[in-house]
Design an enzyme around this catalytic site. Structure first.
Site, PDB file in Angstrom:
ATOM      1  N   HIS A   4      17.071  76.358 -55.135  1.00  0.00           N
ATOM      2  CA  HIS A   4      16.298  77.411 -54.464  1.00  0.00           C
ATOM      3  C   HIS A   4      16.970  77.798 -53.165  1.00  0.00           C
ATOM      4  O   HIS A   4      17.716  76.999 -52.584  1.00  0.00           O
ATOM      5  CB  HIS A   4      14.818  77.067 -54.260  1.00  0.00           C
ATOM      6  CG  HIS A   4      14.515  75.700 -53.761  1.00  0.00           C
ATOM      7  ND1 HIS A   4      14.261  75.433 -52.444  1.00  0.00           N
ATOM      8  CD2 HIS A   4      14.418  74.525 -54.412  1.00  0.00           C
ATOM      9  CE1 HIS A   4      13.999  74.142 -52.310  1.00  0.00           C
ATOM     10  NE2 HIS A   4      14.102  73.571 -53.479  1.00  0.00           N
TER      11      HIS A   4
ATOM     12  N   HIS B 198      16.630  66.902 -45.765  1.00  0.00           N
ATOM     13  CA  HIS B 198      17.515  67.681 -44.901  1.00  0.00           C
ATOM     14  C   HIS B 198      17.358  67.298 -43.439  1.00  0.00           C
ATOM     15  O   HIS B 198      16.387  66.652 -43.046  1.00  0.00           O
ATOM     16  CB  HIS B 198      17.265  69.184 -45.078  1.00  0.00           C
ATOM     17  CG  HIS B 198      15.859  69.627 -44.746  1.00  0.00           C
ATOM     18  ND1 HIS B 198      14.785  69.401 -45.560  1.00  0.00           N
ATOM     19  CD2 HIS B 198      15.360  70.301 -43.676  1.00  0.00           C
ATOM     20  CE1 HIS B 198      13.694  69.911 -45.025  1.00  0.00           C
ATOM     21  NE2 HIS B 198      14.007  70.463 -43.875  1.00  0.00           N
TER      22      HIS B 198
ATOM     23  N   GLU C  84      11.847  72.675 -36.258  1.00  0.00           N
ATOM     24  CA  GLU C  84      10.780  73.257 -37.082  1.00  0.00           C
ATOM     25  C   GLU C  84       9.405  72.770 -36.633  1.00  0.00           C
ATOM     26  O   GLU C  84       9.109  71.579 -36.746  1.00  0.00           O
ATOM     27  CB  GLU C  84      10.965  72.859 -38.552  1.00  0.00           C
ATOM     28  CG  GLU C  84      12.320  73.199 -39.134  1.00  0.00           C
ATOM     29  CD  GLU C  84      12.535  72.567 -40.510  1.00  0.00           C
ATOM     30  OE1 GLU C  84      11.642  71.851 -40.999  1.00  0.00           O
ATOM     31  OE2 GLU C  84      13.604  72.784 -41.081  1.00  0.00           O
TER      32      GLU C  84
ATOM     33  N   TYR D 131       0.677  71.904 -49.011  1.00  0.00           N
ATOM     34  CA  TYR D 131       2.100  72.208 -48.899  1.00  0.00           C
ATOM     35  C   TYR D 131       2.824  71.337 -49.925  1.00  0.00           C
ATOM     36  O   TYR D 131       2.567  70.137 -50.004  1.00  0.00           O
ATOM     37  CB  TYR D 131       2.574  71.916 -47.475  1.00  0.00           C
ATOM     38  CG  TYR D 131       4.046  72.089 -47.279  1.00  0.00           C
ATOM     39  CD1 TYR D 131       4.670  73.303 -47.567  1.00  0.00           C
ATOM     40  CD2 TYR D 131       4.829  71.043 -46.810  1.00  0.00           C
ATOM     41  CE1 TYR D 131       6.033  73.458 -47.399  1.00  0.00           C
ATOM     42  CE2 TYR D 131       6.190  71.194 -46.628  1.00  0.00           C
ATOM     43  CZ  TYR D 131       6.786  72.408 -46.930  1.00  0.00           C
ATOM     44  OH  TYR D 131       8.136  72.550 -46.765  1.00  0.00           O
TER      45      TYR D 131
ATOM     46  N   HIS E 162       9.622  68.736 -36.715  1.00  0.00           N
ATOM     47  CA  HIS E 162      10.901  68.144 -37.098  1.00  0.00           C
ATOM     48  C   HIS E 162      11.962  68.817 -36.247  1.00  0.00           C
ATOM     49  O   HIS E 162      12.356  69.948 -36.511  1.00  0.00           O
ATOM     50  CB  HIS E 162      11.147  68.331 -38.594  1.00  0.00           C
ATOM     51  CG  HIS E 162      10.041  67.771 -39.448  1.00  0.00           C
ATOM     52  ND1 HIS E 162       9.256  68.552 -40.271  1.00  0.00           N
ATOM     53  CD2 HIS E 162       9.562  66.511 -39.559  1.00  0.00           C
ATOM     54  CE1 HIS E 162       8.363  67.786 -40.882  1.00  0.00           C
ATOM     55  NE2 HIS E 162       8.519  66.546 -40.456  1.00  0.00           N
TER      56      HIS E 162
ATOM     57  N   HIS F 280      14.070  64.756 -42.615  1.00  0.00           N
ATOM     58  CA  HIS F 280      12.746  64.826 -43.231  1.00  0.00           C
ATOM     59  C   HIS F 280      12.882  65.410 -44.629  1.00  0.00           C
ATOM     60  O   HIS F 280      13.968  65.771 -45.056  1.00  0.00           O
ATOM     61  CB  HIS F 280      11.766  65.632 -42.362  1.00  0.00           C
ATOM     62  CG  HIS F 280      12.209  67.035 -42.072  1.00  0.00           C
ATOM     63  ND1 HIS F 280      13.229  67.334 -41.193  1.00  0.00           N
ATOM     64  CD2 HIS F 280      11.781  68.229 -42.548  1.00  0.00           C
ATOM     65  CE1 HIS F 280      13.389  68.640 -41.134  1.00  0.00           C
ATOM     66  NE2 HIS F 280      12.537  69.213 -41.949  1.00  0.00           N
TER      67      HIS F 280
HETATM   68 FE   LIG Z   1      12.442  71.197 -42.730  1.00  0.00          FE
END
Ligand SMILES: [Fe+2]
Length: 442
Positions: free
Chosen positions: A300, A343, A349, A358, A373, A379
């Site tokens: 994605h 990542h 973020e 989510y 993050h 995370h």
């Molecule tokens: Fe993230």
């Protein structure tokens, strides 16, 4: 027209458009901005949201024709708003770990939209016009004879619970959860809470206070001329002003300037603009109109594909703030781990959840909660999400009834003392990855 009693609200369509609107026909001067005497003896007043010399495509300003100019005001005295912090507090020693907050409780809230504002984290410096604050409002009271103006930045408002009826100098907007409002720096407004007044509960939501360059639509590149947030779906109010009791009843104006709060009495209503024209205006947007783009083969795309609005910094492609949403969408990718991968990123973020679940954190991340993050903090999906997505049958799947979002910034967020000391801080957050064992089988 009295905004407080306005029934069905009317809007004008477009983002950054040149609008012209009159609450009373003939109130706008024709062919010039500042005639010797304006129609109906109104006072012309200009608000510039950008430097006079900003490039034309970024330039934002509006001419207002009002019953009294905004300079007519009582004297300012300090106002206490202890929870609305501005900019990064670099004295805080912040462990480089993922952080999360449960929904802030509403039970004991007794505040309006302005006094109920709590900064959770902030970066940058409002005086340098760099960075953002990530805030939540918790409110149970409408602002009646009270108005607010922020000289430190524009406000991107993301309601999570309860509608907001926002009266501004340019007219009235109403937003509900799923919609957002963008209120320009320097424009006076007040917020009423129709749902709280009707006893349907308190109001809560997220706010990005953007000290930097104004939010705008992102470039679309190879996507072409349509898609993501389309300009026509942004709605600006039509001119409206208070008269009668609202005009003569006196107001308290709260002003935020340089991170400090001030208040001044005003004899007249600040909502006395009879007509206006220009392209600096509050707007609202319904995220249901976001045209989501994703993979129709495998993998994605980066989450930047979900950018609604962006505030650029002085480094191309590296935003002061991107406002990114994760709305309802179809997942159809083959041979793909469909939630986000693990990542760590340059960009920091701050995340919130308006409704539903989510997909990377189906259990622990609740509507009204928040996560942080920061730059290079690892995370990704929690153990439950990883196991499920690694073994599920890859049918086309609709993620429905969900709306998460990110305020993503090139600058590291520093949580406020309020956020660090809050009982809502989820001290067990890191445990959600503890069960991800070494399963290597050569
Ligand atoms: Fe993230």
């Amino acid at each position: 027209m009295n905004p407080a009693s306005a029934g069905e609200l009317r809007y004008q369509s477009g983002f950054g458009n040149e609008h012209a609107t009159e609450a009373v026909a003939g109130a706008l001067p024709k062919g010039r901005n500042s005639p010797q005497r304006a129609p109906f003896d109104l006072y012309p007043e200009l608000i510039s949201g950008t430097a006079f010399t900003a490039p034309r495509h970024e330039n934002r300003r509006t001419w207002m024709y009002r019953r009294q100019p905004s300079v007519v005001s009582g004297r300012y005295a300090p106002h206490v708003q202890a929870h609305w912090a501005t900019g990064a507090d670099r004295s805080v020693a912040l462990p480089p770990e993922p952080m999360r907050w449960h929904p802030l409780p509403l039970a004991s809230v007794d505040a309006d939209f302005v006094d109920g504002m709590h900064t959770l984290a902030a970066n940058g410096d409002a005086e340098a016009q760099v960075g953002i604050g990530a805030l939540m409002y918790l409110a149970n009271r409408s602002m009646d004879r009270r108005a607010f103006v922020n000289a430190d930045g524009e406000l991107l408002v993301v309601p999570q619970q309860g509608r907001l009826r926002i009266t501004t100098e340019m007219g009235v907007l109403e937003v509900k959860p799923g919609e957002i409002a963008l209120l320009p720096r320097g424009v006076v407004f007040k917020v009423a809470l129709p749902d709280s007044e009707e006893g349907k509960g308190l109001s809560r939501g997220y706010v990005c206070e953007n000290y930097g360059a104004q939010f705008r639509l992102p470039e679309l590149g190879p996507i072409g001329s349509n898609g993501l947030a389309n300009a026509r779906d942004f709605l600006a109010p039509v001119a409206a002003f208070e008269e009668g009791e609202g005009a003569g009843g006196g107001y308290e104006l709260i002003k935020k300037s340089g991170g400090r709060f001030w208040r001044a009495p005003m004899k007249q209503s600040p909502f006395n603009v009879v007509a206006w024209h220009g392209n600096l205006t509050p707007v609202k947007y319904d995220t249901a109109n976001f045209m989501t783009i994703g993979s129709i083969s495998f993998d994605h795309p980066d989450p930047s594909i979900f950018t609604v609005l962006t505030s650029p910094s002085d480094t191309p492609g590296t935003a002061n703030c991107d406002f990114v949403i994760f709305p309802p969408r179809w997942l159809v990718m083959e041979d793909t781990f469909r939630p986000p991968w693990y990542h760590r990123n340059l960009m920091s973020e701050f995340m919130g959840l308006v409704l539903g679940e989510y997909d990377a954190k189906p259990g622990g991340f609740k509507p009204g909660g928040a996560s942080l993050h920061n730059c290079m903090v690892p995370h990704g999906p929690d153990e439950e999400a990883f196991e499920k997505a690694s073994h599920s049958t890859l049918q086309p799947q609709k993620l429905d009834n969900t709306l998460a979002f990110m305020f993503e910034s090139r600058y590291r967020f520093i949580p406020t003392p309020f956020a660090l000391q809050s009982a809502a801080l989820d001290t067990d957050y890191a445990d959600c990855w503890a069960g991800l064992k070494d399963k290597y089988q050569p």
